[in-house]
Design a protein around this motif. Structure first.
Motif, PDB file in Angstrom:
ATOM      1  N   LEU A   1       3.173  -8.603   9.872  1.00 10.72           N
ATOM      2  CA  LEU A   1       4.230  -7.627  10.143  1.00 10.72           C
ATOM      3  C   LEU A   1       4.579  -7.004   8.810  1.00 10.72           C
ATOM      4  CD1 LEU A   1       6.435  -6.350  12.006  1.00 10.72           C
ATOM      5  CD2 LEU A   1       7.883  -8.302  11.374  1.00 10.72           C
ATOM      6  N   TYR A   2       4.602  -5.670   8.753  1.00 10.27           N
ATOM      7  CA  TYR A   2       4.929  -5.062   7.470  1.00 10.27           C
ATOM      8  C   TYR A   2       5.626  -3.731   7.608  1.00 10.27           C
ATOM      9  CZ  TYR A   2       0.987  -1.666   7.206  1.00 10.27           C
ATOM     10  OH  TYR A   2       0.121  -0.627   7.388  1.00 10.27           O
ATOM     11  N   GLN A   3       6.318  -3.384   6.523  1.00  9.90           N
ATOM     12  CA  GLN A   3       6.952  -2.082   6.380  1.00  9.90           C
ATOM     13  C   GLN A   3       6.095  -1.308   5.379  1.00  9.90           C
ATOM     14  OE1 GLN A   3      11.139  -2.242   5.380  1.00  9.90           O
ATOM     15  NE2 GLN A   3      11.112  -0.169   4.569  1.00  9.90           N
ATOM     16  N   PRO A   4       5.390  -0.282   5.859  1.00 12.93           N
ATOM     17  CA  PRO A   4       4.437   0.412   4.991  1.00 12.93           C
ATOM     18  C   PRO A   4       5.111   1.297   3.944  1.00 12.93           C
ATOM     19  CG  PRO A   4       4.485   1.438   7.148  1.00 12.93           C
ATOM     20  CD  PRO A   4       5.378   0.235   7.226  1.00 12.93           C
ATOM     21  N   ARG A   5       4.404   1.444   2.828  1.00 15.28           N
ATOM     22  CA  ARG A   5       4.779   2.416   1.801  1.00 15.28           C
ATOM     23  C   ARG A   5       3.671   3.445   1.628  1.00 15.28           C
ATOM     24  NH1 ARG A   5       7.469  -1.889  -2.010  1.00 15.28           N
ATOM     25  NH2 ARG A   5       5.330  -2.498  -2.368  1.00 15.28           N
ATOM     26  N   HIS A   6       2.603   3.325   2.374  1.00 15.34           N
ATOM     27  CA  HIS A   6       1.478   4.246   2.247  1.00 15.34           C
ATOM     28  C   HIS A   6       1.649   5.428   3.192  1.00 15.34           C
ATOM     29  CE1 HIS A   6      -0.095   2.763   6.074  1.00 15.34           C
ATOM     30  NE2 HIS A   6       0.135   1.534   5.636  1.00 15.34           N
ATOM     31  N   ALA A   7       0.899   6.484   2.926  1.00 18.81           N
ATOM     32  CA  ALA A   7       0.895   7.644   3.827  1.00 18.81           C
ATOM     33  C   ALA A   7       0.361   7.194   5.180  1.00 18.81           C
ATOM     34  CB  ALA A   7       0.010   8.742   3.250  1.00 18.81           C
ATOM     35  N   GLN A   8       0.912   7.779   6.248  1.00 18.35           N
ATOM     36  CA  GLN A   8       0.509   7.390   7.590  1.00 18.35           C
ATOM     37  C   GLN A   8       0.057   8.613   8.378  1.00 18.35           C
ATOM     38  OE1 GLN A   8       4.457   5.229   8.046  1.00 18.35           O
ATOM     39  NE2 GLN A   8       3.114   4.110   9.442  1.00 18.35           N
ATOM     40  N   PRO A   9      -1.024   8.482   9.137  1.00 11.14           N
ATOM     41  CA  PRO A   9      -1.412   9.587  10.013  1.00 11.14           C
ATOM     42  C   PRO A   9      -0.440   9.653  11.178  1.00 11.14           C
ATOM     43  CG  PRO A   9      -2.865   7.708  10.348  1.00 11.14           C
ATOM     44  CD  PRO A   9      -1.923   7.349   9.222  1.00 11.14           C
ATOM     45  N   ARG A  10       0.050  10.794  11.475  1.00 14.91           N
ATOM     46  CA  ARG A  10       1.007  10.928  12.597  1.00 14.91           C
ATOM     47  C   ARG A  10       0.490  11.929  13.591  1.00 14.91           C
ATOM     48  NH1 ARG A  10       4.921   6.923  12.694  1.00 14.91           N
ATOM     49  NH2 ARG A  10       5.360   6.410  10.569  1.00 14.91           N
TER      50      ARG A  10
ATOM     51  N   ALA B   1       8.120 -15.835   4.001  1.00 13.31           N
ATOM     52  CA  ALA B   1       8.914 -15.064   3.041  1.00 13.31           C
ATOM     53  C   ALA B   1       8.260 -13.703   2.838  1.00 13.31           C
ATOM     54  CB  ALA B   1       9.004 -15.808   1.714  1.00 13.31           C
ATOM     55  N   PRO B   2       9.046 -12.624   2.784  1.00 12.99           N
ATOM     56  CA  PRO B   2       8.468 -11.299   2.555  1.00 12.99           C
ATOM     57  C   PRO B   2       7.741 -11.246   1.210  1.00 12.99           C
ATOM     58  CG  PRO B   2      10.771 -11.123   3.198  1.00 12.99           C
ATOM     59  CD  PRO B   2      10.496 -12.577   2.942  1.00 12.99           C
ATOM     60  N   ALA B   3       6.630 -10.540   1.192  1.00 12.63           N
ATOM     61  CA  ALA B   3       5.835 -10.386  -0.022  1.00 12.63           C
ATOM     62  C   ALA B   3       5.663  -8.902  -0.324  1.00 12.63           C
ATOM     63  CB  ALA B   3       4.477 -11.054   0.151  1.00 12.63           C
ATOM     64  N   GLN B   4       5.937  -8.523  -1.554  1.00 18.10           N
ATOM     65  CA  GLN B   4       5.739  -7.141  -1.979  1.00 18.10           C
ATOM     66  C   GLN B   4       4.250  -6.907  -2.207  1.00 18.10           C
ATOM     67  OE1 GLN B   4       8.079  -4.714  -2.209  1.00 18.10           O
ATOM     68  NE2 GLN B   4       9.660  -6.140  -1.536  1.00 18.10           N
ATOM     69  N   GLN B   5       3.732  -5.870  -1.609  1.00 21.83           N
ATOM     70  CA  GLN B   5       2.329  -5.484  -1.770  1.00 21.83           C
ATOM     71  C   GLN B   5       2.303  -4.051  -2.308  1.00 21.83           C
ATOM     72  OE1 GLN B   5       0.308  -7.899  -1.059  1.00 21.83           O
ATOM     73  NE2 GLN B   5       1.505  -9.145   0.349  1.00 21.83           N
ATOM     74  N   SER B   6       1.180  -3.605  -2.795  1.00 28.06           N
ATOM     75  CA  SER B   6       1.077  -2.214  -3.255  1.00 28.06           C
ATOM     76  C   SER B   6       1.246  -1.242  -2.086  1.00 28.06           C
ATOM     77  CB  SER B   6      -0.264  -1.978  -3.947  1.00 28.06           C
ATOM     78  OG  SER B   6      -1.328  -2.210  -3.045  1.00 28.06           O
ATOM     79  N   TRP B   7       0.942  -1.669  -0.877  1.00 33.94           N
ATOM     80  CA  TRP B   7       0.977  -0.824   0.312  1.00 33.94           C
ATOM     81  C   TRP B   7       2.235  -1.016   1.163  1.00 33.94           C
ATOM     82  CZ3 TRP B   7       0.988  -4.671   3.852  1.00 33.94           C
ATOM     83  CH2 TRP B   7       0.309  -5.849   3.533  1.00 33.94           C
ATOM     84  N   GLY B   8       3.120  -1.954   0.780  1.00 33.46           N
ATOM     85  CA  GLY B   8       4.343  -2.186   1.540  1.00 33.46           C
ATOM     86  C   GLY B   8       4.853  -3.588   1.318  1.00 33.46           C
ATOM     87  N   VAL B   9       5.772  -4.010   2.158  1.00 38.54           N
ATOM     88  CA  VAL B   9       6.306  -5.370   2.103  1.00 38.54           C
ATOM     89  C   VAL B   9       5.909  -6.049   3.414  1.00 38.54           C
ATOM     90  CG1 VAL B   9       8.605  -4.654   2.899  1.00 38.54           C
ATOM     91  CG2 VAL B   9       8.338  -6.808   1.687  1.00 38.54           C
TER      92      VAL B   9
END
Length: 113
Positions: free
Chosen positions: A104-113, A82-90
């Motif tokens: 496996l996650y969908q980030p909400r943090h800044a990412q280096p590109r 089950a997906p879990a909400q984290q401070s850094w993403g889900v």
């Protein structure tokens, strides 16, 4: 100069987990000889987290749309937690054929590109 990183998965069923990465996750690969597959990974980042232990490392694959990726994986017979909400993403976990887990996650943090 560092030119890349080599990530290793240790598995009780390496052949099945290699097939999973090749056939289910559809990661490009080359056969380095004798069926030893080396996989090309998507762009990668690394973070160092505080811990009471050393030598603890985790691998998470990233996606821009976790719900869509979980739905795609489900059509390929992959069980996700089950997906879990984290401070850094889900996040979720993918179970490998060997029983091992990959994040496996969908980030909400800044990412280096």
């Amino acid at each position: 100069m560092i030119t890349g990183a080599h990530v290793m998965f240790f598995s009780t069923n390496a052949e099945a987990d290699r097939a999973f990465l090749r056939d289910v996750l559809q990661l490009d690969n080359v056969d380095a000889g004798g069926g030893w597959l080396i996989f090309r990974l998507p762009p990668t980042e690394a973070g160092v987290h505080p811990s009471d232990k050393n030598d603890v490392h985790e691998v998470y694959f990233m996606t821009d749309d976790l719900d869509a990726e979980m739905a795609r994986l489900k059509t390929r017979g992959v069980a996700c937690s089950a997906p879990a909400q984290q401070s850094w993403g889900v996040s979720t976990n993918i179970t490998l054929p060997s029983g091992g887990k990959l994040g496996l996650y969908q980030p909400r943090h800044a990412q280096p590109r």
